[in-house]
Design a protein around this motif. Structure first.
Motif, PDB file in Angstrom:
ATOM      1  N   ARG A 182     -11.083  -1.757  -0.193  1.00 19.66           N
ATOM      2  CA  ARG A 182     -11.078  -3.081  -0.829  1.00 19.66           C
ATOM      3  C   ARG A 182     -11.222  -2.979  -2.340  1.00 19.66           C
ATOM      4  O   ARG A 182     -10.735  -3.840  -3.064  1.00 19.66           O
ATOM      5  CB  ARG A 182     -12.196  -3.944  -0.259  1.00 19.66           C
ATOM      6  N   PHE A 193      -7.859  -2.808  -3.644  1.00 21.07           N
ATOM      7  CA  PHE A 193      -7.149  -4.089  -3.558  1.00 21.07           C
ATOM      8  C   PHE A 193      -7.491  -4.989  -4.742  1.00 21.07           C
ATOM      9  O   PHE A 193      -6.675  -5.812  -5.155  1.00 21.07           O
ATOM     10  CB  PHE A 193      -7.487  -4.831  -2.272  1.00 21.07           C
ATOM     11  N   ASP A 194      -8.698  -4.866  -5.263  1.00 19.40           N
ATOM     12  CA  ASP A 194      -9.148  -5.707  -6.375  1.00 19.40           C
ATOM     13  C   ASP A 194      -8.968  -5.050  -7.736  1.00 19.40           C
ATOM     14  O   ASP A 194      -9.388  -5.600  -8.743  1.00 19.40           O
ATOM     15  CB  ASP A 194     -10.632  -6.061  -6.195  1.00 19.40           C
ATOM     16  N   HIS A 195      -8.359  -3.875  -7.762  1.00 18.02           N
ATOM     17  CA  HIS A 195      -8.201  -3.134  -9.012  1.00 18.02           C
ATOM     18  C   HIS A 195      -7.245  -3.867  -9.945  1.00 18.02           C
ATOM     19  O   HIS A 195      -6.317  -4.531  -9.492  1.00 18.02           O
ATOM     20  CB  HIS A 195      -7.676  -1.731  -8.708  1.00 18.02           C
ATOM     21  N   ARG A 201      -3.492  -1.119  -6.382  1.00 20.77           N
ATOM     22  CA  ARG A 201      -3.398  -2.082  -5.282  1.00 20.77           C
ATOM     23  C   ARG A 201      -2.317  -1.658  -4.292  1.00 20.77           C
ATOM     24  O   ARG A 201      -2.508  -1.729  -3.069  1.00 20.77           O
ATOM     25  CB  ARG A 201      -3.123  -3.476  -5.826  1.00 20.77           C
ATOM     26  N   GLU A 202      -1.179  -1.199  -4.816  1.00 22.01           N
ATOM     27  CA  GLU A 202      -0.083  -0.763  -3.959  1.00 22.01           C
ATOM     28  C   GLU A 202      -0.503   0.436  -3.100  1.00 22.01           C
ATOM     29  O   GLU A 202      -0.269   0.457  -1.886  1.00 22.01           O
ATOM     30  CB  GLU A 202       1.127  -0.390  -4.817  1.00 22.01           C
TER      31      GLU A 202
END
Length: 128
Positions: free
Chosen positions: A99, A102-104, A110-111
């Motif tokens: 996660r 995902f929040d980077h 994120r990819e």
């Protein structure tokens, strides 16, 4: 290298010292250094005896940074290493750690985080 890692992986203290040394190497801007460190992490995670979970968690923030690297081979190695650590951490804890990716702020991270999550779902399915 593999034989050395296999011999060393029996001693948890030695593995901990190597992991402590690998944390800054993963953050190195030299792609060869980062890829070599990730290869060593994969070897250690597959052969280390004892509890490798706490050591794997130390590596996670820098691994996510490698997922944001501008060079595709580094990002691919980071995803492969994340999958290797997923086997150590277990699917639930590894997905919780993903996660962060995902929040980077970097879209590459994120990819790669989504790619690692997709690989985890494909490999583990809906098992807890």
């Amino acid at each position: 290298l593999e034989a050395l890692v296999r011999d060393m992986s029996r001693d948890h203290q030695s593995v901990a010292l190597v992991v402590d040394a690998l944390v800054p190497v993963l953050a190195d801007n030299n792609p060869k250094m980062a890829q070599g460190a990730m290869q060593l992490v994969r070897e250690l995670s597959s052969t280390a005896e004892g509890d490798f979970t706490s050591l794997a968690l130390q590596l996670w923030p820098n691994l996510v940074q490698c997922m944001a690297d501008s060079k595709l081979p580094v990002r691919t190695a980071a995803t492969t290493t994340a999958m290797s650590l997923l086997n150590v951490l277990g699917p639930q804890q590894a997905l919780d750690r993903l996660r962060v990716a995902f929040d980077h702020k970097n879209p590459r991270a994120r990819e790669q985080g989504l790619e690692a999550a997709a690989l985890a779902v494909r490999e583990y399915g809906s098992r807890p």
